[in-house]
Design a protein around this motif. Structure first.
Motif, short mmCIF file in Angstrom:
data_model
loop_
_atom_site.label_atom_id
_atom_site.label_comp_id
_atom_site.label_asym_id
_atom_site.label_seq_id
_atom_site.Cartn_x
_atom_site.Cartn_y
_atom_site.Cartn_z
N MET A 208 0.84 -1.17 0.00
CA MET A 208 0.00 0.00 0.00
C MET A 208 0.89 1.24 0.00
O MET A 208 1.80 1.35 0.81
N ARG A 209 0.64 2.12 -0.95
CA ARG A 209 1.42 3.35 -1.07
C ARG A 209 0.58 4.52 -0.57
O ARG A 209 -0.49 4.78 -1.10
N PHE A 210 1.06 5.24 0.44
CA PHE A 210 0.37 6.42 0.95
C PHE A 210 0.93 7.62 0.22
O PHE A 210 2.08 8.00 0.41
N LEU A 211 0.11 8.19 -0.66
CA LEU A 211 0.60 9.16 -1.63
C LEU A 211 0.15 10.59 -1.39
O LEU A 211 0.80 11.51 -1.87
N SER A 212 -0.96 10.79 -0.73
CA SER A 212 -1.42 12.17 -0.57
C SER A 212 -2.09 12.35 0.79
O SER A 212 -2.44 11.37 1.46
N ARG A 213 -2.25 13.61 1.15
CA ARG A 213 -2.80 13.94 2.46
C ARG A 213 -3.79 15.09 2.32
O ARG A 213 -3.70 15.89 1.39
N ARG A 214 -4.70 15.16 3.28
CA ARG A 214 -5.64 16.27 3.36
C ARG A 214 -5.79 16.68 4.81
O ARG A 214 -5.73 15.85 5.72
N LEU A 215 -6.03 17.96 5.00
CA LEU A 215 -6.29 18.52 6.31
C LEU A 215 -7.80 18.59 6.51
O LEU A 215 -8.52 19.11 5.65
N VAL A 216 -8.30 18.08 7.62
CA VAL A 216 -9.73 18.12 7.92
C VAL A 216 -10.06 19.53 8.39
O VAL A 216 -9.55 20.00 9.41
N MET A 217 -10.91 20.19 7.62
CA MET A 217 -11.29 21.59 7.87
C MET A 217 -12.71 21.65 8.44
O MET A 217 -13.47 20.68 8.35
N PRO A 218 -13.11 22.81 8.99
CA PRO A 218 -14.45 22.92 9.59
C PRO A 218 -15.59 22.55 8.65
O PRO A 218 -16.56 21.92 9.08
N ASN A 219 -15.49 22.89 7.37
CA ASN A 219 -16.59 22.57 6.45
C ASN A 219 -16.61 21.09 6.03
O ASN A 219 -17.47 20.68 5.27
N ASP A 220 -15.67 20.27 6.54
CA ASP A 220 -15.64 18.82 6.28
C ASP A 220 -16.34 18.03 7.38
O ASP A 220 -16.43 16.81 7.30
N LEU A 221 -16.86 18.74 8.40
CA LEU A 221 -17.39 18.07 9.59
C LEU A 221 -18.90 17.88 9.52
O LEU A 221 -19.62 18.66 8.90
N ASN A 222 -19.36 16.83 10.21
CA ASN A 222 -20.80 16.59 10.33
C ASN A 222 -21.34 17.28 11.58
O ASN A 222 -20.60 17.99 12.27
N PHE A 223 -22.60 17.04 11.90
CA PHE A 223 -23.23 17.69 13.05
C PHE A 223 -22.58 17.31 14.38
O PHE A 223 -22.67 18.05 15.35
N ALA A 224 -21.91 16.17 14.43
CA ALA A 224 -21.27 15.70 15.66
C ALA A 224 -19.82 16.18 15.79
O ALA A 224 -19.14 15.84 16.74
N GLY A 225 -19.34 16.95 14.80
CA GLY A 225 -17.99 17.49 14.88
C GLY A 225 -16.90 16.57 14.38
O GLY A 225 -15.72 16.83 14.59
N SER A 226 -17.28 15.49 13.71
CA SER A 226 -16.28 14.59 13.13
C SER A 226 -16.38 14.64 11.61
O SER A 226 -17.35 15.15 11.05
N LEU A 227 -15.39 14.07 10.95
CA LEU A 227 -15.34 14.09 9.49
C LEU A 227 -16.59 13.42 8.91
O LEU A 227 -16.91 12.28 9.26
N PHE A 228 -17.28 14.13 8.04
CA PHE A 228 -18.51 13.65 7.41
C PHE A 228 -18.18 12.49 6.48
O PHE A 228 -17.25 12.56 5.68
N GLY A 229 -18.95 11.40 6.58
CA GLY A 229 -18.72 10.21 5.76
C GLY A 229 -18.80 10.50 4.27
O GLY A 229 -18.02 9.97 3.48
N GLY A 230 -19.73 11.36 3.87
CA GLY A 230 -19.86 11.72 2.46
C GLY A 230 -18.63 12.44 1.93
O GLY A 230 -18.23 12.25 0.79
#
Length: 132
Positions: free
Chosen positions: A1-23
């Protein structure tokens, strides 16, 4: 498995519970998997045909850095099947695993499936360029 890219979890990526939205994570997986498949096949004309089992294993929160690991699972005549693991960069805990992501190589004009010309052995032997 090659880990090739990264993303920062931002406020607009969160669901109502404050965690990363599945969608949002599924959107990122589709985009990252397309980029990986397009680079492996050296082709732009790919469409997502199928995303199989999806397993959400832990949450990510604002400020977390997530990274995407991708690998080729199978190569058909016109398709390629990938696996994607999304994990927390700092803790290395898996956030989500998407298995059996299938992309089909198509003719851009007719949209009909078209052979991509690569074997599984060829795809597995491709060296990924990493920044120094």
């Amino acid at each position: 498995m090659r880990f090739l890219s990264r993303r920062l979890v931002m406020p607009n990526d969160l669901n109502f519970a404050g965690s990363l939205f599945g969608g949002r994570i599924l959107e990122w997986i589709d985009e990252e998997a397309y980029i990986f498949a397009a680079c492996q096949l050296d082709a732009k004309s790919l469409v997502t045909k199928h995303i199989g089992a999806i397993s959400f294993e832990t949450s990510a929160y604002q400020g977390d850095v997530v990274e995407f690991g991708l690998g080729v699972k199978k190569a058909g005549r016109t398709s390629v099947t990938l696996t994607c693991v999304v994990r927390n960069k700092q803790t290395k805990q898996n956030i989500c695993v998407a298995d059996d992501i299938v992309f089909v190589h198509i003719d851009p004009a007719t949209r009909a499936p078209q052979p991509h010309g690569k074997t599984l052995a060829e795809l597995e032997s491709i060296k990924i360029e990493t920044p120094e």
